[in-house]
Scaffold this active site. Structure first.
Site, PDB file in Angstrom:
ATOM      1  N   SER A 130       8.832   0.681   4.873  1.00 49.21           N
ATOM      2  CA  SER A 130      10.022   0.071   4.288  1.00 49.21           C
ATOM      3  C   SER A 130      11.280   0.844   4.650  1.00 49.21           C
ATOM      4  CB  SER A 130       9.906   0.035   2.763  1.00 49.21           C
ATOM      5  OG  SER A 130      11.086  -0.519   2.219  1.00 49.21           O
ATOM      6  N   LYS A 184       2.802  -2.086  -0.289  1.00 47.40           N
ATOM      7  CA  LYS A 184       4.038  -2.600   0.330  1.00 47.40           C
ATOM      8  C   LYS A 184       4.352  -3.996  -0.195  1.00 47.40           C
ATOM      9  CE  LYS A 184       7.693  -2.895   2.802  1.00 47.40           C
ATOM     10  NZ  LYS A 184       7.851  -3.996   3.682  1.00 47.40           N
ATOM     11  N   HIS A 187       5.851  -3.595  -3.505  1.00 43.54           N
ATOM     12  CA  HIS A 187       7.227  -3.139  -3.262  1.00 43.54           C
ATOM     13  C   HIS A 187       8.121  -4.342  -2.993  1.00 43.54           C
ATOM     14  CE1 HIS A 187      10.445  -2.341  -0.356  1.00 43.54           C
ATOM     15  NE2 HIS A 187      10.587  -1.158  -0.899  1.00 43.54           N
ATOM     16  N   ASN A 188       7.668  -5.216  -2.113  1.00 43.72           N
ATOM     17  CA  ASN A 188       8.488  -6.375  -1.752  1.00 43.72           C
ATOM     18  C   ASN A 188       8.676  -7.324  -2.930  1.00 43.72           C
ATOM     19  OD1 ASN A 188       8.424  -5.213   0.769  1.00 43.72           O
ATOM     20  ND2 ASN A 188       8.118  -7.130   1.838  1.00 43.72           N
ATOM     21  N   GLU A 191      11.277  -5.897  -4.882  1.00 39.42           N
ATOM     22  CA  GLU A 191      12.510  -6.133  -4.095  1.00 39.42           C
ATOM     23  C   GLU A 191      13.045  -7.556  -4.369  1.00 39.42           C
ATOM     24  OE1 GLU A 191      12.196  -5.184   0.227  1.00 39.42           O
ATOM     25  OE2 GLU A 191      12.781  -7.248   0.582  1.00 39.42           O
TER      26      GLU A 191
HETATM   27  C1  6PG Z   1      11.523  -3.427   3.664  1.00 39.19           C
HETATM   28  C2  6PG Z   1      11.652  -4.908   3.555  1.00 39.19           C
HETATM   29  C3  6PG Z   1      11.179  -5.552   4.818  1.00 39.19           C
HETATM   30  C4  6PG Z   1      11.573  -6.999   4.982  1.00 39.19           C
HETATM   31  C5  6PG Z   1      11.229  -7.891   3.839  1.00 39.19           C
HETATM   32  C6  6PG Z   1      12.083  -9.102   3.724  1.00 39.19           C
HETATM   33  O1  6PG Z   1      10.870  -2.887   2.797  1.00 39.19           O
HETATM   34  O2  6PG Z   1      12.065  -2.834   4.596  1.00 39.19           O
HETATM   35  O3  6PG Z   1      10.869  -5.363   2.488  1.00 39.19           O
HETATM   36  O4  6PG Z   1       9.828  -5.337   4.959  1.00 39.19           O
HETATM   37  O5  6PG Z   1      12.889  -7.057   5.259  1.00 39.19           O
HETATM   38  O6  6PG Z   1       9.966  -8.288   4.122  1.00 39.19           O
HETATM   39  O7  6PG Z   1      11.272 -10.097   3.278  1.00 39.19           O
HETATM   40  P1  6PG Z   1      11.686 -11.607   3.181  1.00 39.19           P
HETATM   41  O8  6PG Z   1      12.045 -12.055   4.573  1.00 39.19           O
HETATM   42  O9  6PG Z   1      10.453 -12.260   2.657  1.00 39.19           O
HETATM   43  O10 6PG Z   1      12.853 -11.641   2.278  1.00 39.19           O
END
Ligand code: 6PG
Length: 470
Positions: A130, A184, A187-188, A191
């Site tokens: 990430s 991860k 995490h997302n 996010e």
């Molecule tokens: C990170 C982000 C990265 C990615 C996301 C965006 O941790 O650096 O999470 O992995 O930008 O997957 O996800 P979406 O395209 O589903 O918003």
């Protein structure tokens, strides 16, 4: 082989390029390969200076370029591309070699690949990475999962290139099997929830309070100085401040209000449902993106659905303080759901994930890095076996002190016609989790009444059925 590549990277899109540069700038010799040679040439020409980066133009050459046992990091698009590269590599590899997938792969795919490769004596790690492009270059947060022996082959390298925080390098072993990609994915999901909460706060300030974009940016800047200090808070302010060079208006106001997604948030919601872990705030953040996509439908429905959409009138700083408290509560609820999900996944899939280590790895480099992480880690360390942050009195106190403010924000939002799904679910989650008695008794009674599904009683043990309608 002496002087061979210590690590190989396949896939030279921006993340792959930046990771190659990051490894090389830390003194590791890196072999790189990309399916289309033009990209490799462009990378060498435009970005590589004195770094020890060795290009390869066929997979055979790439594999020969590496020291044995080989360490190969795949930075290709998640999905079938990963399988294709593995299939092409496999005949060229030898037992003991290590393949790593640094993309946002589904944890179940990672488990499958790990087992297939193990049958050939090849090691495999699913590595969550990430931090976006900048993170990859300057210090990402790295979440590797698989066998501990496989991790031992790369630990010294990952620790060097990872983001460094006061609590150490942002890389740690996340557990067995697909644990790295599972972590991860969670995490997302957090996010997604954090971004949805920020978007709701922006909408509230804009629609309910009538604040200009500049003032909203300033508010996020101020919040970033306090408990909400986080990469995404700061980023919101910076994005809101950016002006469209052509019109001079804030660019954000000219962006189509349809949010894309690549799947990790949805997988987390699916996994939560499968594992029976309630994660409403994480789930609703995915739903909100999906709903946003129906722009023309929304326009049509809105045209035939008048609602006061009233401004709240002159507002005091107290309203913004309430909103800040509400966003903090939303974020804490999202973390508590995500950590519960991780606890259950680790139990069911035998990952052996140490959530205190997860929180330490999220401390810097990653997208959800935030001041709260230090506090959350303390809570988890108090009793690592507790599934819930909510079992901690200190954690509950943080929610309790913010709950009245969050409730006020939701009432004002309703009056102004501002939807706040992430905040609403967070408040519902907290209110539900603190109730010893929920109305599920009536649901059970009805299930039994129409379908003889039976029920339990609170006053005696056993399973009961009643002929309710006789
Ligand atoms: C990170 C982000 C990265 C990615 C996301 C965006 O941790 O650096 O999470 O992995 O930008 O997957 O996800 P979406 O395209 O589903 O918003």
């Amino acid at each position: 082989m002496r002087n061979g590549g210590e690590i190989g990277i396949i896939g030279l899109a921006v993340m792959g390029q930046n990771l190659a540069l990051n490894f090389a700038r830390h003194g590791f010799r890196v072999c790189v390969y990309n399916r289309t040679p033009e990209r490799t040439e462009g990378f060498l020409r435009d970005r590589v200076r004195d770094e020890p980066i060795i290009p390869a133009y066929t997979l055979e050459e790439f594999v020969r370029c590496l020291e044995r046992p080989r360490r190969i990091l795949l930075m290709v698009q998640a999905g079938s591309a990963v399988d294709q590269v593995i299939e092409a590599l496999l005949p060229l590899l030898e037992p003991g070699d290590l393949v790593m997938d640094g993309g946002n792969s589904h944890y179940a795919d990672t488990e499958r690949r790990m087992q297939n490769l193990a049958a050939h004596g090849i090691r495999f790690l699913g590595v969550g990475i990430s931090g976006g492009e900048k993170g990859a270059l300057l210090g990402p947060s790295i979440m590797p999962g698989g066998s501990a022996e496989a991790y031992a082959m790369v630990e010294h390298m990952f620790i060097r290139i990872a983001a460094q925080s006061e609590e150490g390098p942002c890389c740690a072993y996340m557990g067995r099997g697909g644990a790295g990609h599972y972590v991860k994915m969670v995490h997302n999901a957090i996010e997604y929830a954090f971004m949805q909460g920020i978007a709701e706060a922006y909408d509230f300030m804009k629609t309910a309070l009538g604040m200009p974009v500049e003032a909203i940016a300033e508010t996020f800047e101020r919040w970033n100085e306090g408990a909400l200090n986080a990469f995404l808070t700061e980023l919101a302010a910076r994005v809101l401040r950016y002006r469209d060079p052509e019109s001079g208006d804030p660019l954000v106001e000219r962006i189509m209000d349809r949010a894309e997604q690549k799947g990790t948030g949805r997988w987390a919601a699916q996994s939560a449902l499968e594992l029976g872990v309630p994660a409403p705030t994480l789930t609703v953040a995915v739903i909100a993106r999906t709903l946003s996509y129906f722009k023309t439908d929304r326009e049509r429905i809105g045209a035939g659905f008048p609602w006061p959409d009233q401004r709240l009138g002159p507002f005091s700083e107290g309203v913004l303080a309430d909103l800040e408290a509400a966003l903090n509560l939303m974020l804490l609820a999202a973390f508590s759901q995500g950590l519960w999900l991780l606890h259950e996944a680790s139990r069911v899939y035998s990952y052996g994930t140490d959530r205190a280590e997860v929180l330490r790895v999220w401390r810097a480099g990653c997208i959800i890095r935030a001041r709260w992480l230090g506090f959350l880690r303390e809570i988890v360390r108090e009793d690592p076996e507790d599934p819930h942050l909510l079992f901690s009195a200190r954690f509950r106190a943080e929610l309790q002190q913010r709950l009245p403010a969050a409730g006020r924000v939701l009432r004002w939002a309703f009056e102004a016609g501002v939807p706040m799904p992430a905040l609403s679910t967070a408040v519902d989650y907290v209110l539900s989790m603190r109730r010893s008695r929920l109305p599920a008794n009536l649901i059970q009674a009805q299930r039994d009444a129409f379908g003889a599904h039976t029920y339990e009683r609170i006053d005696r043990p056993g399973v009961f059925h009643t002929e309710w309608l006789d």
